[in-house]
Scaffold this motif. Structure first.
Motif, PDB file in Angstrom:
ATOM      1  N   UNK A  96     -34.794  67.996 -50.907  1.00 40.44           N
ATOM      2  CA  UNK A  96     -35.213  66.585 -50.899  1.00 40.44           C
ATOM      3  C   UNK A  96     -34.118  65.709 -50.283  1.00 40.44           C
ATOM      4  N   UNK A  97     -32.872  65.966 -50.658  1.00 36.88           N
ATOM      5  CA  UNK A  97     -31.795  65.112 -50.155  1.00 36.88           C
ATOM      6  C   UNK A  97     -31.595  65.307 -48.648  1.00 36.88           C
ATOM      7  N   UNK A  98     -31.899  66.509 -48.137  1.00 34.42           N
ATOM      8  CA  UNK A  98     -31.803  66.712 -46.682  1.00 34.42           C
ATOM      9  C   UNK A  98     -32.809  65.846 -45.925  1.00 34.42           C
ATOM     10  N   UNK A 108     -31.375  62.382 -44.396  1.00 35.65           N
ATOM     11  CA  UNK A 108     -30.228  62.396 -43.469  1.00 35.65           C
ATOM     12  C   UNK A 108     -30.215  61.263 -42.446  1.00 35.65           C
ATOM     13  N   UNK A 109     -31.379  60.955 -41.876  1.00 34.57           N
ATOM     14  CA  UNK A 109     -31.398  59.963 -40.783  1.00 34.57           C
ATOM     15  C   UNK A 109     -31.548  58.561 -41.354  1.00 34.57           C
ATOM     16  N   UNK A 127     -42.395  58.452 -40.614  1.00 35.71           N
ATOM     17  CA  UNK A 127     -42.473  57.954 -41.987  1.00 35.71           C
ATOM     18  C   UNK A 127     -41.038  57.698 -42.450  1.00 35.71           C
ATOM     19  N   UNK A 128     -40.893  56.952 -43.519  1.00 30.71           N
ATOM     20  CA  UNK A 128     -39.562  56.644 -44.050  1.00 30.71           C
ATOM     21  C   UNK A 128     -39.552  56.820 -45.571  1.00 30.71           C
ATOM     22  N   UNK A 129     -38.382  57.132 -46.082  1.00 29.58           N
ATOM     23  CA  UNK A 129     -38.136  57.049 -47.522  1.00 29.58           C
ATOM     24  C   UNK A 129     -37.308  55.787 -47.731  1.00 29.58           C
ATOM     25  N   UNK A 130     -37.846  54.866 -48.529  1.00 29.35           N
ATOM     26  CA  UNK A 130     -37.161  53.591 -48.745  1.00 29.35           C
ATOM     27  C   UNK A 130     -36.076  53.785 -49.800  1.00 29.35           C
ATOM     28  N   UNK A 131     -34.832  53.464 -49.432  1.00 27.77           N
ATOM     29  CA  UNK A 131     -33.712  53.668 -50.364  1.00 27.77           C
ATOM     30  C   UNK A 131     -33.253  52.368 -51.007  1.00 27.77           C
ATOM     31  N   UNK A 132     -33.292  51.276 -50.245  1.00 32.43           N
ATOM     32  CA  UNK A 132     -32.882  49.983 -50.802  1.00 32.43           C
ATOM     33  C   UNK A 132     -33.684  48.882 -50.120  1.00 32.43           C
ATOM     34  N   UNK A 133     -34.050  47.863 -50.877  1.00 33.33           N
ATOM     35  CA  UNK A 133     -34.826  46.753 -50.335  1.00 33.33           C
ATOM     36  C   UNK A 133     -36.321  46.955 -50.539  1.00 33.33           C
ATOM     37  N   UNK A 134     -37.070  45.921 -50.165  1.00 34.27           N
ATOM     38  CA  UNK A 134     -38.528  45.946 -50.312  1.00 34.27           C
ATOM     39  C   UNK A 134     -39.164  45.825 -48.931  1.00 34.27           C
ATOM     40  N   UNK A 183     -35.397  58.008 -42.095  1.00 34.32           N
ATOM     41  CA  UNK A 183     -36.522  58.368 -41.243  1.00 34.32           C
ATOM     42  C   UNK A 183     -36.889  59.836 -41.492  1.00 34.32           C
ATOM     43  N   UNK A 184     -38.182  60.102 -41.634  1.00 29.33           N
ATOM     44  CA  UNK A 184     -38.651  61.462 -41.906  1.00 29.33           C
ATOM     45  C   UNK A 184     -39.723  61.807 -40.877  1.00 29.33           C
ATOM     46  N   UNK A 185     -39.517  62.898 -40.143  1.00 31.01           N
ATOM     47  CA  UNK A 185     -40.508  63.338 -39.168  1.00 31.01           C
ATOM     48  C   UNK A 185     -41.513  64.275 -39.825  1.00 31.01           C
TER      49      UNK A 185
END
Lengths: 244, 244
Positions: B27-29, B32-33, B53-60, B108-110
């Motif tokens: 999951x943590x890999x 990376x981007x 697609x993206x994983x949102x880490x901070x912010x809305x 960013x997730x491909x």
């Protein structure tokens, strides 16, 4: 007859990926537990735990939520080739109910079947995720319709979307399609009263755009109806296949 | 600090499955981007092809659709730990736009990353599907809200849902939460005018239920607000983990 001719789901997934014969065989094994359902009895209840998902093979169903005050909102309708309850199969309790509209044939699919098939054939997994994404894109369009479209264009959009979906599985065309829905279904889906639905359908008919009567939707002027609804079918993603 | 403390997504998925250290590493890999975004420029445009697609880490951020006549319907908001654009990553063009609300950090997730991770760890695949199912269950609730709830209970339901979601990733409680949304965001999400939003918020405040002011939502009487909204958080499926 090939598997894609047997199964509306295989036919639909072909819009996303040209499945190999091995992948098709894995898909067809998901169809083993065939069951029949009749109108008036929910296949899945809102709040139910340990509910299965289904692949709809014949007939129509609707997915709906009942509010505490008893009002009903239909979220969407499923037609042959659609998954039922795929969204909530990983949730502890189903967030919605599923009700057959007339007689229905569906194959029961357990989470373990799905995860097993995913592990065997990643391309089939991607295809099923594609179908799930497309289902969600439709729910989003329904949200936009209720939030932002007036009653006429909301109804026109709804009838056009159903036509495009049915065409993909060989059950409709730009001429029209057989449709088992009542005006009460339309009202509960579109957030209108049954009286309002009746008036909107009469207006669309009198303008020479579309007739919905006696279980048949007949498009009289498809292009003008598309213009009224501002219907852009890109979200249905039916122009594929993306993966060869 | 463990990976679950670093990543709101890992923290959220823990509500569904207790991931092993190998699964967490996979999951943590996916993180990376890392990229930063600012308000006023869409991360994904409606109609865009080849979108990530993206994983949102901070912010809305908010996801929205623009109708041909220019009106906007916000479909949902994403908070840290949420996927962005997961629904449409398999569609040829994105069915919606994604806009940062303030500064945002996202990974960013491909599609290829996702399918690779799925093939490695089926339990992580199930967890991500669970998160996607939960996201769709929220869109369905928003549809029901716009279709069937009056403005007061629609607003109350919305503020309670956000609170429950934020609590899951450690950013809120039954006392309240920090909230960067404007009344225009609320209006476009709830299908109300900004003037109507203002009036509804004043009424909820005057009834001693909730205050939303200066970027803070403060619950004054959580239980009465739940009763007004008829808020049943079962669809958020946060009571897990279902898989140990």
């Amino acid at each position: 007859m090939s598997a894609t001719e047997h199964s509306p789901l295989a036919r639909k997934l072909a819009a996303f990926v040209a499945l190999s014969s091995d992948e098709l065989a894995t898909l067809m094994r998901l169809h083993q537990r065939r069951r029949n359902f009749v109108a008036g009895r929910d296949m899945v209840h809102q709040g139910q735990s340990d509910h299965a998902a289904y692949i709809l093979e014949a007939g129509w169903v609707c997915s709906y939520k009942i509010l505490p005050d008893g009002t009903r909102q239909i979220v969407d309708f499923q037609i042959p080739g659609d998954f039922l309850g795929l969204r909530s199969v990983l949730l502890q309790t189903s967030d919605h109910s599923i009700e057959p509209i007339g007689e229905v044939q569906a194959a029961e699919v357990l989470v373990s079947d799905l995860l097993g098939a995913f592990a065997q054939t990643p391309r089939l997994a991607a295809a099923i995720l594609w179908a799930a994404s497309r289902d969600e894109a439709m729910v989003v369009e329904h949200l936009v319709g209720i939030g932002r479209r007036d009653a006429d264009s909301r109804m026109a959009h709804f009838l056009l979307e159903l036509g495009a979906r049915l065409a993909l599985v060989g059950l409709g065309s730009k001429a029209g399609y057989a449709c088992p829905l009542t005006q009460y279904h339309l009202a509960d889906a579109l957030g209108l009263s049954a009286v309002h639905v009746n008036r909107v359908l009469r207006q669309l008919r009198e303008k020479g755009l579309v007739t919905f009567r006696d279980g048949q939707v007949v498009f009289h002027d498809y292009d003008r109806l598309v213009a009224l609804a501002e219907f852009d079918p890109a979200y249905l993603d039916q122009t594929g296949p993306l993966l060869k």
